[in-house]
Design a protein around this motif. Sequence first.
Motif, PDB file in Angstrom:
ATOM      1  N   ALA A 221       0.762  -1.098   0.205  1.00  0.00           N
ATOM      2  CA  ALA A 221      -0.072  -0.093   0.132  1.00  0.00           C
ATOM      3  C   ALA A 221       0.730   1.206  -0.122  1.00  0.00           C
ATOM      4  O   ALA A 221       0.429   2.316  -0.550  1.00  0.00           O
ATOM      5  N   PHE A 222       2.112   1.125   0.855  1.00  0.00           N
ATOM      6  CA  PHE A 222       3.207   2.374   0.546  1.00  0.00           C
ATOM      7  C   PHE A 222       4.344   1.765   0.751  1.00  0.00           C
ATOM      8  O   PHE A 222       4.591   0.542   0.965  1.00  0.00           O
ATOM      9  N   THR A 223       5.328   2.557   0.587  1.00  0.00           N
ATOM     10  CA  THR A 223       6.715   1.806   0.566  1.00  0.00           C
ATOM     11  C   THR A 223       7.272   0.889   1.711  1.00  0.00           C
ATOM     12  O   THR A 223       7.748  -0.212   1.180  1.00  0.00           O
ATOM     13  N   ASP A 224       6.927   1.459   2.798  1.00  0.00           N
ATOM     14  CA  ASP A 224       7.197   0.269   3.791  1.00  0.00           C
ATOM     15  C   ASP A 224       6.382  -0.836   4.460  1.00  0.00           C
ATOM     16  O   ASP A 224       6.440  -1.441   5.379  1.00  0.00           O
ATOM     17  N   ALA A 225       5.190  -1.091   3.439  1.00  0.00           N
ATOM     18  CA  ALA A 225       4.040  -1.913   3.985  1.00  0.00           C
ATOM     19  C   ALA A 225       4.335  -3.238   3.120  1.00  0.00           C
ATOM     20  O   ALA A 225       4.188  -3.715   1.984  1.00  0.00           O
ATOM     21  N   ARG A 226       5.403  -3.930   4.105  1.00  0.00           N
ATOM     22  CA  ARG A 226       5.860  -5.238   3.451  1.00  0.00           C
ATOM     23  C   ARG A 226       5.194  -6.584   3.745  1.00  0.00           C
ATOM     24  O   ARG A 226       5.252  -7.424   3.254  1.00  0.00           O
ATOM     25  N   GLU A 227       3.916  -6.291   4.529  1.00  0.00           N
ATOM     26  CA  GLU A 227       3.100  -7.409   4.744  1.00  0.00           C
ATOM     27  C   GLU A 227       1.739  -6.775   5.181  1.00  0.00           C
ATOM     28  O   GLU A 227       1.577  -5.646   5.541  1.00  0.00           O
TER      29      GLU A 227
END
Length: 447
Positions: A221-227
Amino acid sequence: MQLNKSKILVLDDDNDVLIALRLLLKSKVKEVVTEKNPNNIMSLFEKHNFDIVILDMNFNSLVNTGNEGIFWLTKIKQISPDTCVILITAYGDIDLAVRSLKEGASDFLMKPWENERIIQTLKELSDKQGKKYSSKSFKTDQGKIIGESGVMKNVFLKLEKIAPTDANVLLLGENGTGKDLIAKAIHENSLRKDKPFVKVDVGALTTSLFESELFGYKKGAFTDAREDRKGRFETASGGTLFLDEIGNISLQQQARLLTVLQNRQITPLGSNEPINIDIRLICATNLELEVLADQARFRKDLIYRINTVELTIPPLRERGSDVKVLARHFTKLYTDKYFKDDFHLDKSFFEKLTNYKFPGNVRELQYTLERAVIMAENQILSAENLMFSPIERYHNDNSTTGVTLESVEKNTILKVIEKNNGNISQSAKDLGITRAALYRRLHKYGL
């Protein structure tokens, strides 16, 4: 409640009976008041909170029907429903005893009485009073809400009515009054008690964090949304969501929150699929309702959504004798925590506590007593052991005027330390300086 902490009222037109019961009880109870004229009941209850009343059945020697006793029993129960009443008479009548018990009497005794019997009866009623009070004192896994003052009994009464419902609650009150503890008590005395209780300090969330924290997000959903991550609404589903500092959120955040509460659905960031939510909402703010109702600051339609029931938590300065009750509680708490011997709290200790206004409320009292227990050099706590918070003194010092670079820095430091509950390491980190640098500034400003 122990018998030696009970307040007893004896009502009888026989002066010998009043003298006998006063002599019998004065060394066994906290206070015993005697009265010949039952017409003074109202004024007596205005001055005292009686735990038990010993009431004669007949105040007219020519009439022994017991109707007078029943009449005054009814009056007492109307004035003070929780007060136990023991009816006492020289004329044995089973039907009269049964009638009196149906009308709310706690027991029925005969004259002449046996001293052991009347003391045992009083002990049993005192124990029942104690259990009844405990059931009205709300406990949470964070501790027990303590209070014996009239304003706190009123809070307990409202909690009993509010907690079992599913109504949204708005908690109002100054910082440090225990709104978070009240919120937890509402949850743990509700039908949702076995489901999650989730607290969010929404006033501390930025606009970007507000949505991701409350509504969750999908991977990418955004850059740091890894999970994928669930938001607080979804985590609390089935239970209670507590939004603290609700008065500090922006109008844009209010609009987003209102939509969720109206639709009972959230949509995580990065998703188009709405998720149904089932939560009970509790909100809290230190703003007064009149301030909150300013449409330039807060949406009225949102106030109606979050404020099915409002509950104002009184500041400590309005709670009278609760200061002493809480002082004993916290002293015992920290005596046990720090493995200290029991302390004697002398008169000057309580005088200094009761003469202080506690702008920081229960939180300030708690930290003051923790510091007193830690720093005590002997087992007597006196006025000298009490050092009140310089943070609160600063906030209530009207002599500080004018805006200078130093005053801004000092004010900022105090606010950050207050936010972190006195944690210097965290405060230094938040300020972007080292602990040593923070200590130098504290010394510089006499903090």
